[in-house]
Design an enzyme around this catalytic site. Structure first.
Site, PDB file in Angstrom:
ATOM      1  N   LYS A 139       2.381  -2.977   6.629  1.00 25.30           N
ATOM      2  CA  LYS A 139       2.820  -2.773   5.245  1.00 25.30           C
ATOM      3  C   LYS A 139       4.272  -2.300   5.180  1.00 25.30           C
ATOM      4  O   LYS A 139       4.997  -2.679   4.250  1.00 25.30           O
ATOM      5  CB  LYS A 139       1.885  -1.789   4.536  1.00 25.30           C
ATOM      6  CG  LYS A 139       0.450  -2.288   4.414  1.00 25.30           C
ATOM      7  CD  LYS A 139       0.352  -3.616   3.658  1.00 25.30           C
ATOM      8  CE  LYS A 139      -1.097  -4.022   3.404  1.00 25.30           C
ATOM      9  NZ  LYS A 139      -1.204  -5.305   2.683  1.00 25.30           N
ATOM     10  N   SER A 194       0.856  -1.183   0.000  1.00 22.53           N
ATOM     11  CA  SER A 194       0.000   0.000   0.000  1.00 22.53           C
ATOM     12  C   SER A 194       0.889   1.230   0.000  1.00 22.53           C
ATOM     13  O   SER A 194       2.063   1.165   0.401  1.00 22.53           O
ATOM     14  CB  SER A 194      -0.881   0.002   1.256  1.00 22.53           C
ATOM     15  OG  SER A 194      -1.529   1.243   1.438  1.00 22.53           O
ATOM     16  N   TYR A 233      -2.047  -0.865  10.326  1.00 19.46           N
ATOM     17  CA  TYR A 233      -1.981  -1.122   8.885  1.00 19.46           C
ATOM     18  C   TYR A 233      -0.635  -0.689   8.324  1.00 19.46           C
ATOM     19  O   TYR A 233       0.034  -1.456   7.610  1.00 19.46           O
ATOM     20  CB  TYR A 233      -3.119  -0.389   8.184  1.00 19.46           C
ATOM     21  CG  TYR A 233      -3.281  -0.750   6.728  1.00 19.46           C
ATOM     22  CD1 TYR A 233      -3.803  -1.990   6.365  1.00 19.46           C
ATOM     23  CD2 TYR A 233      -2.924   0.134   5.721  1.00 19.46           C
ATOM     24  CE1 TYR A 233      -3.967  -2.348   5.023  1.00 19.46           C
ATOM     25  CE2 TYR A 233      -3.086  -0.205   4.382  1.00 19.46           C
ATOM     26  CZ  TYR A 233      -3.604  -1.442   4.048  1.00 19.46           C
ATOM     27  OH  TYR A 233      -3.760  -1.779   2.723  1.00 19.46           O
TER      28      TYR A 233
END
Length: 255
Positions: A164, A147, A160
């Site tokens: 990532k 991402s 998150y």
């Protein structure tokens, strides 16, 4: 006139592709793209209904597809199923989750849920595919779906982004380990793509405005805008690319 450098092929004929989290979103779109490029695609997800329906739709369109149920956090099942069904020339390591929390509200259960899926499962899925390729003496392409948040921070994105950022590091290390065997490992790093999955997040007050202010084109990404980058990474057109992060973020991380 003879052209010294013919155009590279983005075709995937004769290759087998495994796609996790394939029931919807990026996974479902990639399955259709890879199949149309000639790959035999294998779709998996925790629930069978969506992937079975998509595989059937791909077959009815004249392409090759099958599907099975797999919870990628079940590492024993991952190893067993991938060994039995492989080797896979291409992996789209796509299954993932997000829990948006201010850092003061993150729980241990939140941490385990996000990191176990986004990082731990991603590692062992990729490992299983790599082992299959090594045993068969074949090259391959592993695409870890990362991402833009694997390169920048954001409000409420501690889990998150952590997962990532770690996936980006894992990808570089895997690329180094596997390069002598002709196995490439790269990440795809999208911005917000307009889907049913992102709509609830974007409908949170203030979120859509913030997102559009960061994407330099001033609009959300569309799913078909990932088709080219996906084909690039899956095909031999990217034969010299490994350990790279392909940004498809509309300029979000440019500044």
């Amino acid at each position: 006139m003879t052209l010294a450098h013919p155009l590279p092929s983005f075709r995937l004929d004769g290759k087998k592709a495994l796609i996790t989290g394939a029931g919807r979103g990026i996974g479902a779109a990639a399955a259709a793209v890879f199949a149309q490029a000639g790959a035999a695609v294998t779709l998996c997800a925790r629930t069978s209904a969506e992937v079975e329906a998509l595989a059937r739709e791909i077959r009815e369109a004249g392409f090759q597809a099958d599907a099975f149920t797999l919870d990628v956090t079940d590492i024993a099942a991952v190893r067993r199923e991938i060994e039995a069904r492989g080797p896979f020339d291409i992996l789209l390591n796509n299954a993932g989750a997000n829990r948006i929390r201010p850092i003061t509200e993150v729980t241990e259960e939140d941490f385990d849920a996000v990191l176990d899926l986004n990082l731990k499962a991603a590692l062992f899925v990729a490992q299983a595919v790599a082992k299959g390729l090594l045993a068969a003496g074949k090259p391959g392409s592993i695409i870890n779906v990362s991402s833009q948040m694997g390169h920048v921070g954001g409000p409420g994105r501690s889990l998150y982004s952590s997962s990532k950022f770690a996936l980006e590091g894992l990808t570089k290390c895997m690329a180094i380990d596997l390069a002598p065997h002709g196995i490439r490992v790269n990440t795809l790093c999208p911005t917000f793509i307009e889907t049913a999955l992102t709509r609830p997040i974007l409908d949170t007050p203030g979120t859509r405005e913030h997102v559009l202010s960061r994407i330099k084109f001033g609009r959300l990404g569309q799913m078909d805008e990932l088709s080219g980058p996906l084909l690039l990474l899956a095909s031999d057109a990217s034969s010299l690319m490994t350990g790279s992060a392909v940004m498809v973020d509309g300029g979000w991380t440019a500044g």
